[in-house]
Write an enzyme that holds these catalytic residues in place. Structure first.
Site, PDB file in Angstrom:
ATOM      1  N   ALA A   1       0.847  -1.187   0.000  1.00 25.01           N
ATOM      2  CA  ALA A   1       0.000   0.000   0.000  1.00 25.01           C
ATOM      3  C   ALA A   1       0.894   1.252   0.000  1.00 25.01           C
ATOM      4  O   ALA A   1       1.872   1.304  -0.751  1.00 25.01           O
ATOM      5  CB  ALA A   1      -0.971  -0.030   1.179  1.00 25.01           C
ATOM      6  N   SER A   2       0.635   2.213   0.865  1.00 25.66           N
ATOM      7  CA  SER A   2       1.374   3.482   0.805  1.00 25.66           C
ATOM      8  C   SER A   2       2.815   3.400   1.285  1.00 25.66           C
ATOM      9  O   SER A   2       3.587   4.340   1.074  1.00 25.66           O
ATOM     10  CB  SER A   2       0.635   4.562   1.591  1.00 25.66           C
ATOM     11  OG  SER A   2      -0.502   5.001   0.877  1.00 25.66           O
TER      12      SER A   2
END
Length: 392
Positions: free
Chosen positions: A112-113
């Site tokens: 993800a981030s």
């Protein structure tokens, strides 16, 4: 006579060759062999503490994983390292709920981030090679980019003020297949969506900025973002189980996990990919906990970037008014209370965290894929257990 002529020719060539070699300017390319020797780096060694030193803390961390698996539906991996050595690396729960397959060391989580730090490092590699500058605007590389005066540095520390590409993909994209980075850049150019503020005015966490950065990497390097990261980051750091994945464009790999959500309190339901999942740069790096540890060791030890570049990545940014913001390049920076360099990620069922406590020389890596929502709390519990049960 012929032998004598050959001897004279050779005698004349040697001084000439010596002169040419010695007079090469700094701007002239080096030979391939010289370049290889110059760029050769030490291997990334993953060291572990001896088992007799970690028994007590491992027992405590095992109990913690079992408890959060049962009480909070945690299905993931935890790696803890102290002084550059792994003291704990374990998994709990399932990789596949239908087949009842357990997670293992080679299970591949979507970061993800947390992926953003790889994008930032790719940009800094290009900066160090003098191929781009932090003060360059996006329009230097994409003349049709509709938001003027946005610099690469604005993108890196989220001060660009760009609109959310998620909204664009969901409301303006009219094709069946999810858009790639280049297609989204084209859509931005014609979408006529207003930005939130002029560059440098404020801090606003932006996935758009990091997909634009990945697009600049592709434009400058002439290769895909996936290939650039593999050749310049994953391969040098021996991250053999890591890759950038674009939905509908790349094949699913062995051990690549999908994300889940809990449905009706007991059933694990797969989360399908969306129109936003072909974009890379803001997310979509897949890796293992050990590979992610190699990344942070290699980054901190100078195996990838210079100390100057690393300092920029680990330093707070600022607005044009001089206000400090809690973000460097690809990393969140916390200086109040305990100094922490970290990033969390949450996307399509994956919850991730990479946290560094510089004062304690402690690294905590958490990778999970069933929508676990207490990464910060878990970090605190892990740190407390380590500080109370591991004195090396």
């Amino acid at each position: 006579m012929k032998k004598y002529i050959k001897f004279i020719a050779l005698a004349l060539c040697i001084p000439l060759l010596s002169y040419l070699l010695s007079s090469r300017t700094e701007n002239e390319p080096e030979t391939i062999s010289e370049t290889i020797i110059k760029e050769e780096r030490s291997p990334i060694l993953v060291e572990h503490f001896p088992e007799n030193q970690t028994q007590k803390v491992s027992h405590k961390l095992d109990s913690l994983l079992k408890r959060i698996n049962k009480r909070h539906d945690f299905h993931g991996a935890l790696l803890v390292a102290k002084n550059g050595k792994i003291l704990y690396n374990n998994q709990v729960g399932y990789a596949d709920f239908r087949k009842k397959e357990p997670l293992k060391e080679t299970s591949l989580f979507q970061l993800a981030s947390v992926s953003k730090q790889f994008t930032a490092a790719a940009i800094m590699l290009l900066v160090e090679r003098n191929q781009i500058q932090l003060t360059d605007t996006v329009n230097n590389y994409f003349p049709d980019f509709p938001y003027e005066n946005v610099t690469i540095k604005n993108l890196l520390n989220h001060t660009a003020g760009l609109p959310k590409y998620f909204w664009l993909a969901e409301h303006k994209w009219n094709q069946d297949k999810a858009p790639t980075n280049s297609e989204m850049m084209d859509l931005l150019a014609v979408s006529n969506v207003q930005r939130f503020f002029k560059p440098g005015r404020n801090f606003d966490y932006s996935n758009t900025g990091y997909f634009v950065l990945a697009s600049i990497v592709e434009k400058v390097s002439g290769i895909s973002f996936s290939d650039f990261v593999k050749e310049n980051i994953f391969d040098p750091l021996e991250m053999k189980d890591s890759f950038v994945y674009s939905y509908e464009n790349d094949t699913i790999k062995s051990n690549q996990l999908v994300g889940y959500r809990l449905y009706r309190g007991w059933r694990h339901q797969k989360i399908n990919s969306t129109v936003n999942d072909a974009i890379v740069g803001d997310k979509n790096v897949y890796t293992t906990s050990e590979d992610l540890f190699k990344w942070i060791v290699g980054l901190n030890n100078g195996n990838l970037l210079s100390k100057e570049s690393l300092n920029l990545m680990y330093s707070k940014g600022e607005t044009i008014s001089g206000k400090k913001i809690p973000y460097g390049f690809g990393f969140r920076i916390k200086t109040k209370g305990e100094n922490t360099i970290y990033h969390h990620g949450k996307w399509n069922g994956f919850s991730t965290g990479l946290t560094q406590y510089p004062v304690d020389d402690l690294v905590v890596i958490i990778l999970e894929h069933t929508s676990y929502n207490a990464i910060t709390t878990l970090n605190k519990k892990v740190k407390k257990i380590v500080s109370e049960n591991f004195n090396v």
